[in-house]
Design a protein around this motif. Structure first.
Motif: not given
Lengths: 174, 194
Positions: B51-57, B75-78, B143-145, B157-164
């Protein structure tokens, strides 16, 4: 998919607010008239409620402080769009497209189109491939044409780049 | 409920050099980010490190945030990419749904749970524990939903998949969560039915 799964899928769609107005109305009617659908709907609604109230985990107290200490050693990197010039990408793409076209033209001109399709008299004589003289193609008109196109592309790119630099410097001065 | 300046305003101030404002963003999203990272690794220390790494990135690439999506989605994509990189480095097995071993692992965890099952478990505790029994894929999408409040398009978009595909995955994840609840927390499920 069995019946129960199908009912659940439709109901989740309804709970999530997905689907068309007609679909929603249809499900709504089923919930009010069909006991099986009603029971399942109430069950899923309860689960939905529990999921909506799932608690978030909390990191340690020093979390924010640790991050702020870490980022004090870093700088924000310039945006990728500021140093990735799309024209250069298009230039590289143009170069490869030209290369492929020149190669195709060179290959197609070597084909004997009047030859038959039998194995013995193939359109391309593979046996002669080892005797190909590359020097013949390098000096050909196509190579010159290919080089010309690339030179023109290069000059266009250089011109655009210089114009971009010039306008950037002018805007800085103003 | 979010109070104070909006994310975009904070970001523009940080980009102008007000580094201290970044703490506001961290405070706003730290619990969300930490909860998602905990879905990837059960160890709190590891989750906190990620989580710390995510915020620094995110700070370093803040200039790349174009504002065409919510800051949280970006942010969640990171978070997703950082977690996957971290797990690869640490060689922690991520149980894919296609992998049959996931069911073996879950069953092993289940037997441990059965031994310790407390009769009167609160609904909240029960669902948290049922979430821990799920695979990374399932727990992450739920968790995301529900917790990170991302739409199916944003999850896509976050997971790189189609919404369906995200919709189908979410449906299956909820189904499996329900199965876990019915299997291990039958009393809570009965309460729900009453």
């Amino acid at each position: 998919m069995n019946k129960q799964q199908h009912i659940e899928e439709r109901l989740w769609e309804y709970i999530d607010g997905a689907g068309s107005a007609e679909d929603r109305l249809f499900i709504e009617q089923l919930i009010t008239t069909n006991q099986e659908w009603k029971t399942k709907y109430e069950e899923l609604l309860q689960l939905q409620d529990m999921l909506s109230h799932l608690e978030l985990d909390e990191p340690s107290m020093r979390f924010t402080q640790n991050i702020m200490e870490s980022i004090s050693k870093h700088h924000i990197a310039p945006a990728a769009r500021s140093y990735i010039n799309k024209r250069i990408i298009w230039g590289i793409a143009g170069f490869f497209i030209c290369s492929i076209i020149v190669l195709l033209v060179a290959c197609l001109t070597q084909v004997n189109w009047s030859a038959g399709s039998s194995v013995s008299s193939s359109a391309i004589n593979f046996g002669k491939l080892s005797h190909v003289d590359p020097g013949r193609f390098i000096n050909s008109t196509y190579t010159t044409l290919f080089m010309m196109i690339n030179v023109v592309l290069g000059l266009v790119l250089l011109d655009r780049y210089l114009n971009f630099r010039k306008s950037k410097m002018e805007s800085k001065r103003s | 409920m979010q109070t104070g300046p909006g994310d975009t305003e904070i970001i523009s101030r940080v980009l102008k050099g007000d580094q201290a404002m970044y703490a506001e963003l961290v405070k706003r999203y730290q619990n969300f980010v930490f909860t998602i990272t905990l879905r990837y690794t059960p160890a709190r220390e590891d989750a906190e490190e990620i989580a710390q790494d995510v915020f620094v990135k995110a700070y370093r690439s803040l200039a790349d945030f174009r504002g065409d999506s919510k800051f949280s989605t970006w942010l969640y994509t990171i978070v997703t990419t950082t977690c996957i990189t971290f797990l690869r480095k640490k060689r922690i097995p991520v149980h894919s749904l296609d992998n049959e071993r996931v069911f073996e692992v879950a069953d092993n965890q289940n037997s441990a749970f059965r031994a310790n099952q407390v009769e009167q478990k609160s609904k909240a505790q029960a669902i948290q524990e049922a979430m821990r029994l799920l695979s990374v894929d399932d727990a992450r999408i739920i968790t995301l939903f529900y917790q990170a409040e991302q739409s199916l398009e944003e999850i896509g978009r976050i997971l790189g998949i189609d919404p369906n595909t995200a919709k189908v995955k979410l449906h299956r994840a909820r189904q499996r969560l329900k199965e876990k609840m019915e299997k291990h927390f039958a009393e809570v499920v009965e309460e729900l039915r009453d």
